[in-house]
Design an enzyme around this catalytic site. Sequence first.
Site, PDB file in Angstrom:
ATOM      1  NE  ARG A 127      -2.842  -0.290   3.293  1.00 20.47           N
ATOM      2  CZ  ARG A 127      -3.828  -1.187   3.202  1.00 20.47           C
ATOM      3  NH1 ARG A 127      -4.861  -0.964   2.422  1.00 20.47           N
ATOM      4  NH2 ARG A 127      -3.777  -2.309   3.913  1.00 20.47           N
ATOM      5  CE1 TYR A 128       0.129   4.289   3.983  1.00 16.53           C
ATOM      6  CE2 TYR A 128       0.272   2.025   4.738  1.00 16.53           C
ATOM      7  CZ  TYR A 128      -0.363   3.245   4.750  1.00 16.53           C
ATOM      8  OH  TYR A 128      -1.480   3.435   5.522  1.00 16.53           O
TER       9      TYR A 128
ATOM     10  NE  ARG B 232       4.433   1.947   6.197  1.00 17.22           N
ATOM     11  CZ  ARG B 232       4.382   3.180   5.683  1.00 17.22           C
ATOM     12  NH1 ARG B 232       5.310   3.591   4.843  1.00 17.22           N
ATOM     13  NH2 ARG B 232       3.386   3.985   5.974  1.00 17.22           N
TER      14      ARG B 232
ATOM     15  CB  CYS C 197      -6.110 -15.047  15.259  1.00 13.56           C
ATOM     16  SG  CYS C 197      -5.965 -13.944  13.847  1.00 13.56           S
TER      17      CYS C 197
ATOM     18  CB  CYS D  59     -10.630  -9.272  17.811  1.00 11.74           C
ATOM     19  SG  CYS D  59      -8.937  -9.692  18.283  1.00 11.74           S
TER      20      CYS D  59
ATOM     21  CB  CYS E 247     -11.226  -9.112  13.382  1.00 11.02           C
ATOM     22  SG  CYS E 247      -9.908  -9.358  12.190  1.00 11.02           S
TER      23      CYS E 247
ATOM     24  NE  ARG F 125      -5.615  -7.398   6.918  1.00  9.04           N
ATOM     25  CZ  ARG F 125      -4.541  -6.880   7.534  1.00  9.04           C
ATOM     26  NH1 ARG F 125      -4.077  -7.460   8.625  1.00  9.04           N
ATOM     27  NH2 ARG F 125      -3.947  -5.822   7.056  1.00  9.04           N
TER      28      ARG F 125
ATOM     29  CG  ASP G 292     -10.491  -0.451  10.293  1.00  7.64           C
ATOM     30  OD1 ASP G 292     -10.252   0.694   9.867  1.00  7.64           O
ATOM     31  OD2 ASP G 292      -9.630  -1.200  10.793  1.00  7.64           O
TER      32      ASP G 292
ATOM     33  CG  ASP H  36      -6.117   1.715   8.137  1.00  3.67           C
ATOM     34  OD1 ASP H  36      -5.321   1.777   7.186  1.00  3.67           O
ATOM     35  OD2 ASP H  36      -5.806   1.348   9.284  1.00  3.67           O
TER      36      ASP H  36
ATOM     37  CE  LYS I 106      -2.337   2.157  10.287  1.00  2.00           C
ATOM     38  NZ  LYS I 106      -2.163   1.203   9.165  1.00  2.00           N
TER      39      LYS I 106
HETATM   40  S1  SF4 Z   1      -7.748  -8.213  15.107  1.00  2.32           S
HETATM   41 FE1  SF4 Z   1      -8.218  -9.876  13.648  1.00  2.32          FE
HETATM   42  S2  SF4 Z   1      -6.240 -10.477  12.800  1.00  2.32           S
HETATM   43 FE2  SF4 Z   1      -5.826  -9.353  14.708  1.00  2.32          FE
HETATM   44  S3  SF4 Z   1      -5.750 -10.937  16.330  1.00  2.32           S
HETATM   45 FE3  SF4 Z   1      -7.842 -10.136  16.280  1.00  2.32          FE
HETATM   46  S4  SF4 Z   1      -8.909 -11.593  14.926  1.00  2.32           S
HETATM   47 FE4  SF4 Z   1      -6.721 -11.865  14.520  1.00  2.32          FE
END
Ligand code: SF4
Length: 350
Positions: free
Chosen positions: A91-92, A95, A104, A108, A111, A113, A274, A311, A318
């Site tokens: 994206r940048y 990096r 994971c 979360c 999340c 993603r 997000d 974002d 960002k």
């Molecule tokens: S935010 Fe998403 S990618 Fe990061 S640890 Fe939590 S579930 Fe996994």
Amino acid sequence: MTAARSLKAADDLVSAGLIEPEKLASIRAVADRYAIALTPTLVSLIDRTDRQDPIARQFVPDPAELLTTPEEHADPIGDQVHSPVKGIVHRYPDRVLLKAVHICPVYCRFCFRREMVGPQGDGTLAPDELSAALAYIREHAEIWEVILTGGDPLVLSPRRLAAIMRGLAEIPHVKIVRFHTRVPVVEPDRIDAAMIAALKESGKVVYIALHANHPREMTDAARAACARLVDAGFPMVSQTVLLRGVNDDPTVLGDLMKCFVETRIKPYYLHHPDLAPGTGHFRLDIAEGQRIVSALRGNISGLCQPTYVLDIPGGHGKAVIGESAVRGDGDGGCYSVSDFRGEEHAYPPK
Ligand code: SF4
């Protein structure tokens, strides 16, 4: 009750007393769509007597996740439009993200993603895919930093991690390797001598960015795991998501930042949540976020100040969104600068 293994199904959560049996059907519907996992360490942190528990809120699924609003998007920060080869997001200019794994240790509920991670997500890069990702990095001399993120890269075995690090060692223009992880908090015992040896395998400068959102996550075990990393020579920074009902309070957020600094972790990013599907119950208004972040200024040490960022949807990167202390344009007059009490002061243009 402390779980002996990670909880990964709606029925597990009922058995562990983390959701009421009458919610089981709706939580099963959530589980059909988004991955669930809570490690024993996390389960032991949850206060079952508190219906607003900030740890439970982050990890125990909620029927509210079934509600998707029109502005939400499966790829809210636009990873896919910047992905030239599988596993790379460029994206940048200087990096790239290297997403070697989409698993994971915990999932979360907010999340960004969430459509990509989990057992039904994009999985782990196959050996030929990893080779292609490393070839892309090798062919782009402008890439100075490689950020391993995910999924959580520290779920990889030390053997697999070491193999990736050896691949990066052969690319001279890569100077920095950064890991984004929750492992030191949610599975601190994984940070052992073998993991640390794997992280050293590239010979590059390695930074570790710890994701934590509430001071109660910074247990003695988590702090000890971070100490092992810092003592091994890896500088640490933090990333936190500003979340309704978790840390949308200057005292809680300030305490978290102090925990980081006490653990030798420099507060880095505070992310505005997000627009991920089914996460509206976590979001707050940008103006509210700015007020919370402004309340930290002056009241706690400058070492404890994170950078509040958003974002931009669509993959535009960002933007720093904290309130500016400076008003006016200085044109023919003065700037007005506000101090940490909110009082305004004139400052000359030059
Ligand atoms: S935010 Fe998403 S990618 Fe990061 S640890 Fe939590 S579930 Fe996994």
